[in-house]
Enzyme design. Structure first.
Site, mmCIF file in Angstrom:
data_model
loop_
_atom_site.group_PDB
_atom_site.id
_atom_site.type_symbol
_atom_site.label_atom_id
_atom_site.label_comp_id
_atom_site.label_asym_id
_atom_site.label_seq_id
_atom_site.Cartn_x
_atom_site.Cartn_y
_atom_site.Cartn_z
ATOM 1 N N CYS A 66 -4.833 15.871 2.922
ATOM 2 C CA CYS A 66 -4.922 15.134 1.657
ATOM 3 C C CYS A 66 -6.179 14.265 1.633
ATOM 4 C CB CYS A 66 -3.683 14.262 1.473
ATOM 5 S SG CYS A 66 -3.678 13.376 -0.112
ATOM 6 N N CYS A 70 -4.454 6.721 1.687
ATOM 7 C CA CYS A 70 -3.268 5.869 1.786
ATOM 8 C C CYS A 70 -3.081 5.441 3.244
ATOM 9 C CB CYS A 70 -2.033 6.620 1.297
ATOM 10 S SG CYS A 70 -2.210 7.319 -0.370
ATOM 11 N N CYS A 73 -0.167 6.892 5.647
ATOM 12 C CA CYS A 73 0.168 8.314 5.619
ATOM 13 C C CYS A 73 -0.435 9.098 6.780
ATOM 14 C CB CYS A 73 -0.278 8.921 4.294
ATOM 15 S SG CYS A 73 0.315 10.605 4.058
ATOM 16 N N CYS A 110 14.163 18.166 -2.840
ATOM 17 C CA CYS A 110 12.880 17.550 -3.129
ATOM 18 C C CYS A 110 11.782 18.283 -2.364
ATOM 19 C CB CYS A 110 12.897 16.076 -2.725
ATOM 20 S SG CYS A 110 14.230 15.118 -3.485
ATOM 21 N N CYS A 141 13.372 18.163 -7.456
ATOM 22 C CA CYS A 141 12.426 17.047 -7.479
ATOM 23 C C CYS A 141 11.135 17.525 -6.824
ATOM 24 C CB CYS A 141 12.993 15.841 -6.738
ATOM 25 S SG CYS A 141 11.888 14.391 -6.725
ATOM 26 N N CYS A 201 11.271 9.370 -10.458
ATOM 27 C CA CYS A 201 11.631 8.829 -9.143
ATOM 28 C C CYS A 201 10.415 8.053 -8.660
ATOM 29 C CB CYS A 201 11.983 9.973 -8.189
ATOM 30 S SG CYS A 201 12.287 9.454 -6.485
ATOM 31 N N ARG A 273 17.531 4.652 -3.419
ATOM 32 C CA ARG A 273 17.562 5.490 -2.217
ATOM 33 C C ARG A 273 17.086 4.730 -0.995
ATOM 34 N NH1 ARG A 273 14.581 10.241 -3.415
ATOM 35 N NH2 ARG A 273 16.513 11.043 -4.279
#
Length: 332
Positions: A66, A70, A73, A110, A141, A201, A273
């Protein structure tokens, strides 16, 4: 009058319209701990079976590589985390994993891809995954990064139930964690998703070096969206060696439970969650989170690339607490 309305009239100052102010939310968050949990549990009982927990399974359909930075991550190319990038999984492999998840009691499936945003050439396969999982009788999801209005519309047409796109933290602290996209970018994708008729979400991560005020501000932002998210995952940071936050100090467990309780009070009808980081939580801490209003978890041994409590452990904890999986027809 709902319990949330009582809290506003009794414990906080009036607000403008239906929006929560930071001041209101802060007063609730800082109630004596027993009072906060009591109020949150009353709100929870008004809207949900307090002993039912929605079970979801999460699969990484495209791992690593990616371009975002972030700080939390393992999949970012900016940090030497040792994770190798993979290609997008084949549709049939994804559906085979979904069948296993359904057999294990999961009602929502998901699927996550480590992208800044999906490329148009990938959308055919992603749409086929959504349609295939829905044919199995499960909720769907996706979390694929930022979406354009056209991409969101295509997922909506395919019948996608939920789209996950976390805001991660408060707007104030956001720039300390991510520089490759803005807080406004996050909100824009959520608006595109909502416009496409897909449920939202969106949640965040605690333990990245933020303050308790950032916890409150993040939850106020979510509660004050034009329509609050139907699902709010609250994650406890799992420090990833090699990442920017690889040496972050753990969030205080009481503060984490307070955030769960505040989320329940600010968003009474939302599934809250208890998400990443459960391997670092004691059974007692998880029990307090369930009492405070958490009513959804991920099941399975992994969450994307991180460890998760095994199904045997979760089943044992559910037995000890008298909890049961939430039936699909009980999920709005």
């Amino acid at each position: 009058m709902s319990q949330a309305s009582k809290l506003r009239s009794v414990d906080t100052a009036p607000s403008i319209g239906d929006l929560w102010s930071f001041s209101e939310a802060s007063k609730i968050y800082n109630l004596p701990f027993n009072d906060l949990l009591f109020q949150a549990h009353i709100v929870h009982r008004e809207h949900f079976d307090p002993n039912a927990v929605q079970l979801s399974r999460l699969l990484s359909i495209k791992t690593g590589g990616c371009p975002e930075d972030c700080g939390y991550c393992s999949q970012s190319t900016h940090y030497p985390t040792g994770l190798k990038a993979s290609k997008l999984m084949e549709v049939e492999r994804v559906l085979a994993e979904a069948r296993k998840a359904k057999e294990g009691g999961a009602t929502r499936y998901c699927m996550g891809a480590a992208w800044r945003s999906p490329k148009d050439r990938d959308m055919d396969m992603v749409v086929a995954m959504v349609e295939g999982v829905r044919e199995l009788g499960m909720e769907t999801c996706m979390t694929l990064g930022m979406l354009s209005p056209a991409q969101a519309a295509r997922l909506g047409d395919a019948g996608l139930d939920y789209y996950n796109h976390n805001i991660d933290t408060s707007e104030r602290f956001y720039g300390e964690i991510i520089s490759t996209r803005t807080f406004a970018d996050r909100l824009e994708t959520l608006a595109n998703v909502r416009e496409a008729g897909i449920k939202v979400c969106a949640g965040g991560i605690l333990g990245m070096g933020e303050t308790t005020d950032d916890h409150i501000a993040m939850l106020v932002t979510l509660a004050n969206l034009p329509v609050p998210p139907e699902s709010v995952p609250i994650n406890m940071l799992i420090p990833i060696p090699g990442s920017k936050l690889g040496n972050a100090a753990p969030v205080d467990s009481i503060e984490f439970v307070r955030a769960i309780a505040l989320a329940r009070i600010l968003m009474p009808k939302t599934h809250v969650r208890l998400s990443a980081g459960r391997t670092g939580m004691s059974d007692e801490m998880q029990a307090m989170c369930f009492f405070a209003g958490a009513n959804s978890i991920f099941v399975g041994d992994t969450l994307l690339t991180a460890d998760n409590p095994g199904e045997d452990h979760d089943a044992g904890l559910f037995r000890r607490l008298g909890l049961k999986p939430m039936a699909l027809d009980a999920i709005e």
